[in-house]
Motif scaffolding. Structure first.
Motif, PDB file in Angstrom:
ATOM      1  N   ASP A 300      -4.282  -5.648 -12.462  1.00 35.89           N
ATOM      2  CA  ASP A 300      -5.416  -6.524 -12.764  1.00 35.89           C
ATOM      3  C   ASP A 300      -6.643  -6.138 -11.947  1.00 35.89           C
ATOM      4  O   ASP A 300      -7.777  -6.204 -12.436  1.00 35.89           O
ATOM      5  N   LEU A 301      -6.433  -5.724 -10.698  1.00 30.95           N
ATOM      6  CA  LEU A 301      -7.554  -5.293  -9.862  1.00 30.95           C
ATOM      7  C   LEU A 301      -8.169  -4.004 -10.414  1.00 30.95           C
ATOM      8  O   LEU A 301      -9.392  -3.844 -10.416  1.00 30.95           O
ATOM      9  N   TYR A 302      -7.316  -3.122 -10.901  1.00 32.16           N
ATOM     10  CA  TYR A 302      -7.795  -1.876 -11.533  1.00 32.16           C
ATOM     11  C   TYR A 302      -8.709  -2.205 -12.720  1.00 32.16           C
ATOM     12  O   TYR A 302      -9.794  -1.624 -12.882  1.00 32.16           O
ATOM     13  N   GLU A 303      -8.281  -3.160 -13.549  1.00 35.86           N
ATOM     14  CA  GLU A 303      -9.087  -3.553 -14.702  1.00 35.86           C
ATOM     15  C   GLU A 303     -10.377  -4.240 -14.272  1.00 35.86           C
ATOM     16  O   GLU A 303     -11.444  -4.014 -14.846  1.00 35.86           O
ATOM     17  N   ALA A 304     -10.295  -5.094 -13.239  1.00 30.86           N
ATOM     18  CA  ALA A 304     -11.488  -5.783 -12.754  1.00 30.86           C
ATOM     19  C   ALA A 304     -12.491  -4.793 -12.174  1.00 30.86           C
ATOM     20  O   ALA A 304     -13.708  -4.948 -12.341  1.00 30.86           O
ATOM     21  N   ALA A 305     -11.999  -3.756 -11.502  1.00 24.82           N
ATOM     22  CA  ALA A 305     -12.893  -2.740 -10.944  1.00 24.82           C
ATOM     23  C   ALA A 305     -13.664  -2.030 -12.054  1.00 24.82           C
ATOM     24  O   ALA A 305     -14.861  -1.747 -11.915  1.00 24.82           O
ATOM     25  N   ASP A 306     -12.988  -1.762 -13.166  1.00 25.31           N
ATOM     26  CA  ASP A 306     -13.665  -1.135 -14.295  1.00 25.31           C
ATOM     27  C   ASP A 306     -14.649  -2.110 -14.941  1.00 25.31           C
ATOM     28  O   ASP A 306     -15.774  -1.749 -15.297  1.00 25.31           O
ATOM     29  N   LYS A 307     -14.248  -3.364 -15.063  1.00 27.78           N
ATOM     30  CA  LYS A 307     -15.085  -4.380 -15.703  1.00 27.78           C
ATOM     31  C   LYS A 307     -16.378  -4.616 -14.922  1.00 27.78           C
ATOM     32  O   LYS A 307     -17.454  -4.776 -15.490  1.00 27.78           O
ATOM     33  N   TYR A 308     -16.270  -4.608 -13.582  1.00 28.66           N
ATOM     34  CA  TYR A 308     -17.450  -4.830 -12.737  1.00 28.66           C
ATOM     35  C   TYR A 308     -18.082  -3.518 -12.259  1.00 28.66           C
ATOM     36  O   TYR A 308     -18.927  -3.518 -11.384  1.00 28.66           O
ATOM     37  N   GLN A 309     -17.604  -2.400 -12.847  1.00 24.65           N
ATOM     38  CA  GLN A 309     -18.190  -1.074 -12.640  1.00 24.65           C
ATOM     39  C   GLN A 309     -18.195  -0.651 -11.167  1.00 24.65           C
ATOM     40  O   GLN A 309     -19.168  -0.098 -10.669  1.00 24.65           O
ATOM     41  N   VAL A 310     -17.092  -0.922 -10.492  1.00 20.90           N
ATOM     42  CA  VAL A 310     -16.911  -0.458  -9.109  1.00 20.90           C
ATOM     43  C   VAL A 310     -15.992   0.761  -9.190  1.00 20.90           C
ATOM     44  O   VAL A 310     -14.778   0.664  -9.012  1.00 20.90           O
ATOM     45  N   SER A 311     -16.573   1.911  -9.476  1.00 24.72           N
ATOM     46  CA  SER A 311     -15.790   3.102  -9.780  1.00 24.72           C
ATOM     47  C   SER A 311     -14.933   3.569  -8.612  1.00 24.72           C
ATOM     48  O   SER A 311     -13.813   4.046  -8.807  1.00 24.72           O
ATOM     49  N   SER A 312     -15.446   3.436  -7.388  1.00 24.09           N
ATOM     50  CA  SER A 312     -14.667   3.889  -6.229  1.00 24.09           C
ATOM     51  C   SER A 312     -13.397   3.066  -6.076  1.00 24.09           C
ATOM     52  O   SER A 312     -12.334   3.597  -5.734  1.00 24.09           O
ATOM     53  N   LEU A 313     -13.464   1.766  -6.337  1.00 27.26           N
ATOM     54  CA  LEU A 313     -12.278   0.916  -6.269  1.00 27.26           C
ATOM     55  C   LEU A 313     -11.297   1.285  -7.368  1.00 27.26           C
ATOM     56  O   LEU A 313     -10.083   1.331  -7.142  1.00 27.26           O
ATOM     57  N   GLN A 314     -11.810   1.568  -8.564  1.00 25.99           N
ATOM     58  CA  GLN A 314     -10.926   1.937  -9.658  1.00 25.99           C
ATOM     59  C   GLN A 314     -10.153   3.217  -9.324  1.00 25.99           C
ATOM     60  O   GLN A 314      -8.956   3.336  -9.602  1.00 25.99           O
ATOM     61  N   LYS A 315     -10.829   4.184  -8.706  1.00 26.10           N
ATOM     62  CA  LYS A 315     -10.157   5.435  -8.327  1.00 26.10           C
ATOM     63  C   LYS A 315      -9.090   5.190  -7.271  1.00 26.10           C
ATOM     64  O   LYS A 315      -8.009   5.780  -7.327  1.00 26.10           O
ATOM     65  N   GLU A 316      -9.392   4.337  -6.301  1.00 27.67           N
ATOM     66  CA  GLU A 316      -8.398   4.059  -5.264  1.00 27.67           C
ATOM     67  C   GLU A 316      -7.200   3.311  -5.840  1.00 27.67           C
ATOM     68  O   GLU A 316      -6.062   3.571  -5.457  1.00 27.67           O
ATOM     69  N   CYS A 317      -7.449   2.409  -6.763  1.00 28.54           N
ATOM     70  CA  CYS A 317      -6.342   1.708  -7.424  1.00 28.54           C
ATOM     71  C   CYS A 317      -5.477   2.682  -8.209  1.00 28.54           C
ATOM     72  O   CYS A 317      -4.243   2.564  -8.239  1.00 28.54           O
ATOM     73  N   ALA A 318      -6.124   3.659  -8.857  1.00 23.92           N
ATOM     74  CA  ALA A 318      -5.372   4.664  -9.619  1.00 23.92           C
ATOM     75  C   ALA A 318      -4.455   5.468  -8.705  1.00 23.92           C
ATOM     76  O   ALA A 318      -3.309   5.768  -9.057  1.00 23.92           O
ATOM     77  N   GLU A 319      -4.947   5.818  -7.517  1.00 17.88           N
ATOM     78  CA  GLU A 319      -4.116   6.552  -6.560  1.00 17.88           C
ATOM     79  C   GLU A 319      -2.900   5.720  -6.138  1.00 17.88           C
ATOM     80  O   GLU A 319      -1.794   6.252  -5.998  1.00 17.88           O
ATOM     81  N   ILE A 320      -3.103   4.419  -5.932  1.00 17.34           N
ATOM     82  CA  ILE A 320      -1.993   3.556  -5.533  1.00 17.34           C
ATOM     83  C   ILE A 320      -1.030   3.360  -6.697  1.00 17.34           C
ATOM     84  O   ILE A 320       0.198   3.378  -6.529  1.00 17.34           O
ATOM     85  N   LEU A 321      -1.557   3.169  -7.903  1.00 20.44           N
ATOM     86  CA  LEU A 321      -0.706   3.002  -9.089  1.00 20.44           C
ATOM     87  C   LEU A 321       0.156   4.235  -9.331  1.00 20.44           C
ATOM     88  O   LEU A 321       1.279   4.124  -9.825  1.00 20.44           O
ATOM     89  N   LYS A 322      -0.376   5.398  -8.982  1.00 18.58           N
ATOM     90  CA  LYS A 322       0.409   6.634  -9.123  1.00 18.58           C
ATOM     91  C   LYS A 322       1.676   6.543  -8.272  1.00 18.58           C
ATOM     92  O   LYS A 322       2.748   6.982  -8.696  1.00 18.58           O
TER      93      LYS A 322
END
Length: 393
Positions: A300-322
């Motif tokens: 959900d945080l990954y999606e919220a980061a994309d929704k609020y256009q916080v790209s750096s957070l989305q990338k960090e979430c992707a690394e953790i999701l991996k």
């Protein structure tokens, strides 16, 4: 540090914050011959017997091209003691071979908490043989040297220690299949000595100006100092600062620039994000660090980061999701990455499902994914269909 109290009886309090440092050298044998996803850990070490923090170096291996022994190696540092105090760590790390050729070197500074996931410093490709790979400098073929790193890796190219294969542009060659990990690590704030007990003193932790800025912003947020906007989720409220929100998120910036009635009144009703996830999002805007969350909240945080256009957070979430990829999470992660056009996370999910296809296809999630997200599984099916068992060593 000295504190002087101007009265008849002068009081002087002295504190000392020692810096502990040491070197770790780890030789990993047969680094390129791991036939499956695996991880190994270096024996535990502590920089000082008087201090509680204890660490280990972690290596994680992922097959990339099994037929030519190309493997992805991730090297990280993990704190494993049970202490409750955060320490500041600097790590000067190198990857090299037994001949002394240094492949890469990085220095990282980070706050380290007990019981957390490893802090990964390197993620590089290695192979134990150049014969089936593309030699660097070969006319007409892709090499491992780009215009940005010619100087840095020139000596390795001359020695033919860098090559390429498939879609990977830089692969390091280990002549004896032995990877050497060297780390010089320092810790600050792990113990504080003082001439007086229970002194209200803040550890003098050496930090860069950027680190100090983040600390000050986080303090202002946590103590609600001069906040001027309330984010309301259900019956709960998060108090924040308009300046920080609009500076860190283009979506918040747009809200404030359009003078919505809610923003002028100092309140924004948030209906598309849960309170826990919004807390993590706002905390990141102030601190640039991701709170530790369970898998569902992290999605959900990954999606919220994309929704609020916080790209750096989305990338960090992707690394953790991996790192969360498993038989039970692979399909959801694949769909999530596909819906948000995340090529990095999508490829990680595809590779994981391909390597564990027999188990994943037996799950209910796989059946649902095939019926509802056919585009998301197309890469997996192509890879499965094109795989030739006889080519796998």
């Amino acid at each position: 540090m000295e504190l002087k109290q101007p009265n008849k009886k002068e009081v002087i309090i002295r504190t000392q914050n020692p810096v502990h440092e040491g070197d770790v050298k780890w030789i990993i044998d047969n680094a390129c011959k791991f036939s499956r996803r695996d991880a190994c850990k270096f024996s535990n070490f502590s920089l000082d017997t008087k201090c509680q923090p204890e660490f280990q170096v972690v290596a994680k291996f992922n097959e990339r091209y099994p037929d030519v022994h190309v493997i992805n190696v991730n090297i990280g540092i993990q704190r494993i003691d049970s202490g409750d105090k955060s320490v500041y760590v600097t790590a000067d790390a190198q990857l090299l071979n037994t001949d002394g050729d240094v492949y890469c070197r990085k220095e990282h500074r980070f706050n380290c908490h007990s019981g957390g996931a490893p802090f990964y410093i390197f993620s590089e490709m290695f192979s134990d043989s150049t014969s089936p790979l593309t030699p660097p400098g070969f006319p007409g073929l892709k090499t491992g040297i780009s215009s940005d790193d010619i100087d840095e890796f020139f000596h390795l190219r001359v020695k033919n220690l860098i090559t390429a294969h498939g879609d990977v542009g830089r692969i390091f060659i280990l002549p004896k299949d032995k990877l050497v990990v060297q780390v010089h690590i320092k810790t600050y704030g792990c113990c504080i000595l003082t001439t007086k007990t229970e002194v209200p003193d803040v550890p003098e932790t050496p930090k860069s100006h950027t680190d100090q800025l983040l600390t000050d912003f986080k303090h202002a947020y946590e103590h609600e100092e001069l906040t001027d906007i309330d984010l309301v989720v259900g019956d709960k409220t998060i108090r924040a600062h308009k300046f920080v929100l609009r500076t860190r998120s283009p979506v918040f910036k747009q809200m404030f620039e359009h003078n919505l009635s809610e923003t002028t009144e100092g309140t924004i009703q948030i209906d598309d994000v849960d309170y826990t996830v919004l807390q993590a999002l706002i905390s990141y805007l102030y601190s640039a660090s991701v709170l530790k969350l369970p898998y569902d909240d992290l999605c959900d945080l990954y999606e919220a980061a994309d929704k609020y256009q916080v790209s750096s957070l989305q990338k960090e979430c992707a690394e953790i999701l991996k790192r969360f990829l498993s038989i039970d999470t692979a399909c959801r992660t694949l769909v999530l990455a596909d819906m948000h056009n995340d090529s990095f996370l999508r490829q990680e999910a595809v590779d994981y499902i391909w390597r564990n296809f027999a188990k994943v296809k037996a799950t209910e999630d796989w059946e649902l994914t095939i019926r509802s997200h056919q585009r998301a599984v197309s890469d997996v099916l192509k890879k499965v269909c094109n795989f030739r068992p006889e080519s796998k060593s």
